[in-house]
Design a protein around this motif. Structure first.
Motif, PDB file in Angstrom:
ATOM      1  N   PHE A   1       0.791  -1.235   0.000  1.00 13.31           N
ATOM      2  CA  PHE A   1       0.000   0.000   0.000  1.00 13.31           C
ATOM      3  C   PHE A   1       0.827   1.291   0.000  1.00 13.31           C
ATOM      4  N   ILE A   2       2.113   1.220   0.363  1.00 12.51           N
ATOM      5  CA  ILE A   2       2.932   2.438   0.434  1.00 12.51           C
ATOM      6  C   ILE A   2       3.898   2.531  -0.746  1.00 12.51           C
ATOM      7  N   LEU A   3       4.557   1.407  -1.066  1.00 12.21           N
ATOM      8  CA  LEU A   3       5.571   1.463  -2.123  1.00 12.21           C
ATOM      9  C   LEU A   3       5.002   1.839  -3.496  1.00 12.21           C
ATOM     10  N   PRO A   4       3.721   1.501  -3.810  1.00 12.57           N
ATOM     11  CA  PRO A   4       3.201   1.973  -5.109  1.00 12.57           C
ATOM     12  C   PRO A   4       3.244   3.496  -5.253  1.00 12.57           C
ATOM     13  N   PHE A   5       3.093   4.235  -4.155  1.00 13.58           N
ATOM     14  CA  PHE A   5       3.126   5.696  -4.217  1.00 13.58           C
ATOM     15  C   PHE A   5       4.553   6.233  -4.282  1.00 13.58           C
ATOM     16  N   ILE A   6       5.520   5.406  -3.808  1.00 13.20           N
ATOM     17  CA  ILE A   6       6.909   5.865  -3.797  1.00 13.20           C
ATOM     18  C   ILE A   6       7.599   5.580  -5.124  1.00 13.20           C
ATOM     19  N   PHE A   7       7.364   4.371  -5.674  1.00 13.33           N
ATOM     20  CA  PHE A   7       8.103   3.973  -6.875  1.00 13.33           C
ATOM     21  C   PHE A   7       7.257   4.029  -8.147  1.00 13.33           C
ATOM     22  N   ASP A   8       5.934   4.097  -7.999  1.00 12.72           N
ATOM     23  CA  ASP A   8       5.065   4.234  -9.177  1.00 12.72           C
ATOM     24  C   ASP A   8       4.188   5.468  -8.984  1.00 12.72           C
ATOM     25  N   GLU A   9       3.104   5.514  -9.721  1.00 15.11           N
ATOM     26  CA  GLU A   9       2.228   6.675  -9.632  1.00 15.11           C
ATOM     27  C   GLU A   9       0.968   6.378  -8.839  1.00 15.11           C
ATOM     28  N   GLY A  10       1.051   5.440  -7.956  1.00 15.79           N
ATOM     29  CA  GLY A  10      -0.112   5.129  -7.112  1.00 15.79           C
ATOM     30  C   GLY A  10      -0.972   4.031  -7.698  1.00 15.79           C
ATOM     31  N   PHE A  11      -2.170   3.842  -7.142  1.00 14.73           N
ATOM     32  CA  PHE A  11      -3.051   2.765  -7.543  1.00 14.73           C
ATOM     33  C   PHE A  11      -3.560   2.927  -8.976  1.00 14.73           C
ATOM     34  N   ALA A  12      -3.784   4.156  -9.366  1.00 13.26           N
ATOM     35  CA  ALA A  12      -4.408   4.409 -10.679  1.00 13.26           C
ATOM     36  C   ALA A  12      -3.547   3.916 -11.820  1.00 13.26           C
ATOM     37  N   ALA A  13      -2.236   3.936 -11.676  1.00 16.09           N
ATOM     38  CA  ALA A  13      -1.328   3.544 -12.762  1.00 16.09           C
ATOM     39  C   ALA A  13      -1.074   2.047 -12.781  1.00 16.09           C
ATOM     40  N   GLY A  14      -1.802   1.278 -12.003  1.00 14.92           N
ATOM     41  CA  GLY A  14      -1.621  -0.176 -11.982  1.00 14.92           C
ATOM     42  C   GLY A  14      -0.491  -0.629 -11.097  1.00 14.92           C
ATOM     43  N   GLY A  15       0.073   0.277 -10.321  1.00  8.07           N
ATOM     44  CA  GLY A  15       1.187  -0.097  -9.451  1.00  8.07           C
ATOM     45  C   GLY A  15       0.776  -0.997  -8.310  1.00  8.07           C
ATOM     46  N   PHE A  16      -0.490  -0.865  -7.887  1.00  5.65           N
ATOM     47  CA  PHE A  16      -0.946  -1.670  -6.750  1.00  5.65           C
ATOM     48  C   PHE A  16      -0.858  -3.170  -7.056  1.00  5.65           C
ATOM     49  N   GLU A  17      -1.236  -3.575  -8.286  1.00  8.70           N
ATOM     50  CA  GLU A  17      -1.233  -4.994  -8.648  1.00  8.70           C
ATOM     51  C   GLU A  17       0.182  -5.567  -8.579  1.00  8.70           C
TER      52      GLU A  17
END
Length: 494
Positions: free
Chosen positions: A125-141
């Motif tokens: 839940f935290i690293l997607p915002f640090i290394f990607d652009e958050g949930f919207a950019a598909g980083g959460f998966e």
């Protein structure tokens, strides 16, 4: 009873009842043979592969199996206090008393589990915002997948299963050799021992004395031995038994009549009184403490010496020789090669103690000790590393209980109850085997801890970086657990 033989449950037999044992039967109660002769299989209790011959006066332990013959025996313990019952109690203790390694794993798991769950949540839940652009950019998966892989890898099964298994396997291997270890904590402590302290008589030596010499210008050899045997007739000390045997050999028709009222003086000897005489039989300290007149002691022969006084006057002394146990020298050499310090404490005289210490290669010894003095010297050694005390008799019980590890050799009752390790038979070589098993079990436990933690940390890091997939995670969990379990089983080798 009353000449009638009937089959009853072992729990119904009382101490002193006579029991009949036939070929093929398993001994149900600890007992003493009163008639008959037979060979018994002792492997279930002592680990000895060869059958042992037993005859009148020999001890049978619950679990022995008669190979042939018929025996009549007298029960010496109830079912709840038999050798099998004591083994069962030790097994129960072994499963509840954890080693430091097991306690470390339990404490580690209580902290480790919530920490890795929190880390997995941070990864998802935290690293997607640090290394990607958050949930919207598909980083959460992507990061949720890595978090799940991280959780699979971090499972502590390898540690929780394999570390206790290494100690249980070691305890099992020891029991196959007739060595009962009270718990995995004892096994771990034994492996860290720096000093071994030994009692002498019955531990390093057979405790079977042969009469070598009688030095008396006031009594004939026959009269001297007769007085000494009468004085010590009620004692179970090995010296007393040897004097009784010497008397029976010299005067087979003269029985010890029990006319004396005997009292044992711990660490000194025996006082025996009748209506007309008082006998003292024991060591030089007993003679001095009782102010025996004409006491002179100028014997320089090697051996155990017993002095005799009759009605306050010194009558001389007898020299008794004790044999070393088979394998004692090899056992001491093995311990010294492993870097262990050796010390011998004995109530015997200085000359006899020095001869035994020299022949076995023991580093230090103290002679002429009372039981409380043995305990004082043991206390002095504690604090300089883990200390193991090895003894066999009731007079060793306090030292066995006080030592970091108490080891009883062929002991019964009080001594066995006070000990952490019980070697059922009198084979002193089993001591080296017990120490070797303890070292191996502890070493394997550390191997499993190091391998499990090291491999998991490496693969967890690779998993977070996306360089390790689900199959690597499965290996880090199931594969590492399997390898650690297979490694732990090695501790079960005899």
């Amino acid at each position: 009873k009353g000449g009638i033989c009937k089959q009853v449950l072992a729990s119904e037999v009382k101490i002193g009842d006579e029991i009949e044992l036939r070929a093929g039967m398993r001994v149900a109660l600890d007992s003493e043979v009163i008639s008959g002769k037979a060979f018994v299989d002792t492997s279930a209790i002592t680990g000895e592969s060869l059958p042992r011959e037993v005859k009148n006066g020999d001890i049978l332990l619950a679990g022995f199996v008669l190979k042939d013959g018929t025996l009549r025996a007298k029960a010496s313990a109830c079912e709840s206090e038999s050798a099998l019952a004591r083994i069962s109690k030790l097994v129960e203790l072994a499963s509840t008393n954890k080693s430091p390694h097991e306690r470390f794993i339990s404490r580690f798991a209580r902290v480790y589990t919530p920490v890795v769950v929190i880390l997995a949540g941070l990864i998802a839940f935290i690293l997607p915002f640090i290394f990607d652009e958050g949930f919207a950019a598909g980083g959460f998966e992507v990061w949720a997948n890595r978090a799940l892989i991280f959780l699979v890898i971090s499972c502590p099964c390898a540690l929780v299963i394999s570390v206790p298994l290494a100690f249980f396997a070691g305890i099992g291997a020891a029991s196959k050799s007739g060595i009962l270890i009270r718990s995995s904590a004892v096994l771990s402590t034994l492996a860290r021992s720096k000093s071994f302290i030994f009692d002498k008589t019955g531990t390093l030596t057979k405790g079977v004395f042969n009469l070598n010499l009688v030095c008396s210008d006031k009594l004939s050899d026959k009269d001297f031995i007769a007085h000494a045997a009468h004085a010590t007739s009620s004692s179970n000390h090995p010296v007393a038994k040897s004097l009784g045997a010497a008397h029976a050999k010299m005067q087979p028709d003269c029985k010890l009549c029990g006319k004396y009222e005997c009292s044992e003086l711990s660490g000194l000897g025996v006082r025996a009184k009748s209506s007309s005489d008082e006998l003292l039989a024991g060591n030089a300290k007993l003679m001095r403490d009782c102010s025996i007149s004409d006491f002179e002691y100028n014997c320089w022969h090697e051996g155990s010496i017993i002095h005799l006084a009759l009605n306050g006057r010194y009558k001389g002394h007898a020299l008794l020789g004790d044999e070393l146990k088979s394998g004692a020298k090899e056992m001491i050499e093995g311990l010294k090669n492993a870097g262990i310090n050796t010390l011998m404490l004995t109530g015997d005289n200085e000359i006899a103690a020095k001869a035994v210490a020299k022949e076995l290669g023991i580093d230090r010894f103290y002679a002429g000790l009372l039981p409380e003095q043995k305990l004082e010297l043991l206390e002095r050694e504690l604090g300089g590393g883990v200390v193991a005390f090895v003894g066999d008799g009731i007079n060793d019980a306090a030292a066995l209980a006080r030592a970091d590890v108490g080891i009883a050799i062929n002991a019964q009752d009080v001594a066995a109850s006070a000990a952490d390790v019980v070697i059922i038979n009198s084979d002193i070589r089993a001591l080296s085997k017990a120490f070797g098993i303890a070292k191996r079990s502890r070493g394997i436990a550390w191997e499993n801890i190091t391998f499990a933690l090291g491999s998991k940390i490496v693969i967890m890091v690779l998993g977070v970086l996306g360089l390790a997939g689900i199959w690597a995670a499965v290996f880090a969990d199931v594969g590492v657990s399997l390898l650690c379990v297979l490694n732990a089983i090695r501790a079960g080798r005899k």
